[in-house]
Design an enzyme around this catalytic site. Structure first.
Site, PDB file in Angstrom:
ATOM      1  N   GLY A  10      13.239  -9.640  12.431  1.00 44.80           N
ATOM      2  CA  GLY A  10      12.242  -9.173  13.381  1.00 44.80           C
ATOM      3  C   GLY A  10      11.193 -10.233  13.679  1.00 44.80           C
ATOM      4  O   GLY A  10      11.254 -11.369  13.194  1.00 44.80           O
ATOM      5  N   VAL A  57      18.272  -0.256   5.999  1.00 44.31           N
ATOM      6  CA  VAL A  57      17.585   0.038   4.733  1.00 44.31           C
ATOM      7  C   VAL A  57      17.682   1.508   4.331  1.00 44.31           C
ATOM      8  O   VAL A  57      17.410   1.842   3.173  1.00 44.31           O
ATOM      9  CB  VAL A  57      16.083  -0.345   4.752  1.00 44.31           C
ATOM     10  CG1 VAL A  57      15.898  -1.831   4.740  1.00 44.31           C
ATOM     11  CG2 VAL A  57      15.342   0.317   5.881  1.00 44.31           C
ATOM     12  N   LEU A  71       9.756  -5.154   5.186  1.00 41.10           N
ATOM     13  CA  LEU A  71       9.181  -5.181   6.536  1.00 41.10           C
ATOM     14  C   LEU A  71       9.996  -4.343   7.515  1.00 41.10           C
ATOM     15  O   LEU A  71       9.728  -4.360   8.715  1.00 41.10           O
ATOM     16  CB  LEU A  71       9.108  -6.625   7.063  1.00 41.10           C
ATOM     17  CG  LEU A  71       7.875  -7.460   6.707  1.00 41.10           C
ATOM     18  CD1 LEU A  71       7.748  -7.682   5.207  1.00 41.10           C
ATOM     19  CD2 LEU A  71       7.924  -8.809   7.413  1.00 41.10           C
ATOM     20  N   LYS A  89      12.673   8.159   8.512  1.00 41.24           N
ATOM     21  CA  LYS A  89      13.664   7.896   7.462  1.00 41.24           C
ATOM     22  C   LYS A  89      13.647   6.422   7.051  1.00 41.24           C
ATOM     23  O   LYS A  89      13.798   6.100   5.869  1.00 41.24           O
ATOM     24  CB  LYS A  89      15.066   8.290   7.946  1.00 41.24           C
ATOM     25  CG  LYS A  89      15.295   9.797   7.968  1.00 41.24           C
ATOM     26  CD  LYS A  89      16.603  10.178   8.629  1.00 41.24           C
ATOM     27  CE  LYS A  89      17.804   9.872   7.775  1.00 41.24           C
ATOM     28  NZ  LYS A  89      19.050  10.363   8.427  1.00 41.24           N
ATOM     29  N   GLY A 100      13.660   1.380  -5.770  1.00 43.30           N
ATOM     30  CA  GLY A 100      14.734   1.562  -6.750  1.00 43.30           C
ATOM     31  C   GLY A 100      15.336   0.235  -7.180  1.00 43.30           C
ATOM     32  O   GLY A 100      15.593   0.011  -8.372  1.00 43.30           O
ATOM     33  N   TYR A 143       5.668   7.352  12.715  1.00 43.99           N
ATOM     34  CA  TYR A 143       5.308   6.022  12.209  1.00 43.99           C
ATOM     35  C   TYR A 143       4.135   6.109  11.239  1.00 43.99           C
ATOM     36  O   TYR A 143       4.220   5.638  10.098  1.00 43.99           O
ATOM     37  CB  TYR A 143       4.962   5.109  13.382  1.00 43.99           C
ATOM     38  CG  TYR A 143       4.676   3.676  12.991  1.00 43.99           C
ATOM     39  CD1 TYR A 143       5.690   2.848  12.502  1.00 43.99           C
ATOM     40  CD2 TYR A 143       3.399   3.141  13.119  1.00 43.99           C
ATOM     41  CE1 TYR A 143       5.434   1.538  12.141  1.00 43.99           C
ATOM     42  CE2 TYR A 143       3.137   1.827  12.768  1.00 43.99           C
ATOM     43  CZ  TYR A 143       4.157   1.026  12.279  1.00 43.99           C
ATOM     44  OH  TYR A 143       3.896  -0.279  11.924  1.00 43.99           O
ATOM     45  N   TYR A 157       5.821   5.064  -7.899  1.00 39.27           N
ATOM     46  CA  TYR A 157       6.743   4.226  -8.683  1.00 39.27           C
ATOM     47  C   TYR A 157       5.964   3.294  -9.609  1.00 39.27           C
ATOM     48  O   TYR A 157       6.404   3.007 -10.725  1.00 39.27           O
ATOM     49  CB  TYR A 157       7.634   3.401  -7.750  1.00 39.27           C
ATOM     50  CG  TYR A 157       8.965   4.044  -7.417  1.00 39.27           C
ATOM     51  CD1 TYR A 157      10.143   3.635  -8.048  1.00 39.27           C
ATOM     52  CD2 TYR A 157       9.051   5.055  -6.471  1.00 39.27           C
ATOM     53  CE1 TYR A 157      11.371   4.215  -7.737  1.00 39.27           C
ATOM     54  CE2 TYR A 157      10.273   5.650  -6.149  1.00 39.27           C
ATOM     55  CZ  TYR A 157      11.427   5.230  -6.796  1.00 39.27           C
ATOM     56  OH  TYR A 157      12.634   5.807  -6.489  1.00 39.27           O
ATOM     57  N   THR A 173      -0.980  -7.530  15.365  1.00 39.37           N
ATOM     58  CA  THR A 173      -0.528  -8.910  15.195  1.00 39.37           C
ATOM     59  C   THR A 173       0.281  -9.319  16.419  1.00 39.37           C
ATOM     60  O   THR A 173       0.943  -8.491  17.030  1.00 39.37           O
ATOM     61  CB  THR A 173       0.336  -9.027  13.920  1.00 39.37           C
ATOM     62  OG1 THR A 173      -0.414  -8.522  12.815  1.00 39.37           O
ATOM     63  CG2 THR A 173       0.706 -10.458  13.634  1.00 39.37           C
ATOM     64  N   ARG A 184       3.814  -3.278  23.140  1.00 33.97           N
ATOM     65  CA  ARG A 184       2.519  -3.594  22.546  1.00 33.97           C
ATOM     66  C   ARG A 184       1.632  -4.259  23.600  1.00 33.97           C
ATOM     67  O   ARG A 184       2.115  -4.920  24.512  1.00 33.97           O
ATOM     68  CB  ARG A 184       2.693  -4.492  21.324  1.00 33.97           C
ATOM     69  CG  ARG A 184       3.347  -3.759  20.169  1.00 33.97           C
ATOM     70  CD  ARG A 184       3.294  -4.564  18.895  1.00 33.97           C
ATOM     71  NE  ARG A 184       4.615  -4.914  18.433  1.00 33.97           N
ATOM     72  CZ  ARG A 184       4.886  -5.282  17.188  1.00 33.97           C
ATOM     73  NH1 ARG A 184       3.937  -5.358  16.302  1.00 33.97           N
ATOM     74  NH2 ARG A 184       6.125  -5.586  16.840  1.00 33.97           N
TER      75      ARG A 184
END
Length: 310
Positions: A10, A57, A71, A89, A100, A143, A157, A173, A184
């Site tokens: 990204g 992910v 990220l 998700k 994990g 989001y 965790y 950014t 954006r």
């Protein structure tokens, strides 16, 4: 070290991969290419210390690594609202999978959180101690609340399993490798100005944002990740505050564009102001931004001149 970067193809991820490689690390870049682009990392593919893995992910993954930078998540409203369920998700399952892995291999794990956790803030500027003012059922909630939940998971965790965590809250950014259509405000204004189209300002343009150039942000990432006694969350952003009208006029001047500014209705849950309190970053990391808005915009405009077909 061997370092995993999720979302590594990204806008920010690719710059982070570059920086880590320049410091001599081995980098595994994991990305499903929803908003990431292979061209962002094409120049790294021949590097023997770089590996690209196309993977989501949300699904589990296993690597032997020393550090993990998470990220992975679309970060602009049109992209994260395109599939709201997938977005939340990505934040929640992505965090669980990264945590994990960190627990299993005893890696330090970094969460790229967001100033959106503050919502439409009632406190200004926003310190890390502020809990936020967020609509949990709005169009942006997938989001905002996804990132808030990810922070919760990181701390749970850490408390329950002793996982070594770091959390950064990213404020607006910008810079090269932003997507021209990501929605954006910086990329919108620059692309519209370069094409001679109307500059679309939502509302009356009095709402404010603070804009941090990507290189300053990545420096903040690295400093926090390699600081042993600080876990965050830490605000990383530029405290210089600009109205949307000021930004539009600055872009028009730098592009020397004949575009006109037009006003559209304000989107729902759009924050009226956003400015980081970076006193924690200054005190604990010795970090503050060094690139001015004008300087950063010039670099970004040059990038988009080459990217878009005029």
């Amino acid at each position: 070290m061997r370092i995993l970067v999720t979302g590594g193809a990204g806008f920010l991820g690719s710059h982070l991969c570059e920086r880590l490689l320049s410091e001599g690390h081995e980098v595994i870049c994991l990305d499903n290419l929803f908003t990431g682009r292979k061209r962002n990392i094409a120049h790294l593919l021949e590097n023997p210390y770089f590996e690209f893995v196309r993977h989501d992910v949300i699904d589990s993954f296993k690597f032997e690594v020393d550090q993990i930078y998470n990220l992975a998540c679309p970060a602009s409203p049109p992209h994260y609202q395109y599939n709201a369920i997938k977005t939340i998700k990505t934040s929640v399952m992505g965090a669980i999978n990264c945590l994990g892995l960190a627990k299993r291999v005893r890696a330090r794990v970094f969460q790229a959180s967001t100033s959106e956790v503050y919502g439409d803030p009632l406190v200004h500027p926003q310190p890390e101690s502020y809990w936020g003012h967020v609509n949990p059922i709005g169009a942006r909630s997938c989001y905002d609340e996804g990132k808030r939940c990810a922070e919760t998971l990181f701390f749970d965790y850490h408390r329950q399993n002793g996982v070594d965590i770091r959390i950064v809250r990213i404020f607006n950014t910008y810079g090269p490798r932003m997507l021209p259509n990501d929605g954006r405000v910086v990329s919108n204004f620059i692309v519209q100005a370069l094409k001679g189209e109307d500059i679309t300002v939502y509302g009356d343009g009095s709402q404010t944002r603070s804009f941090c150039y990507y290189s300053d942000l990545i420096e903040g990432f690295i400093r926090l990740m390699n600081k042993d006694e600080v876990i965050g969350p830490i605000n990383i952003g530029n405290p210089g505050e600009f109205t949307m009208l000021e930004l539009a006029q600055e872009v028009l001047g730098l592009v020397d564009s004949k575009s006109k500014i037009v006003h559209l209705d304000l989107p729902s849950d759009d924050p009226k102001q956003r400015q980081p309190d970076i006193s924690e970053a200054k005190a604990k990391l010795g970090w503050e931004p060094t690139v001015s808005l004008r300087e950063g915009l010039k670099e970004t405009i040059d990038y988009f001149r080459n990217e878009i077909q005029l």
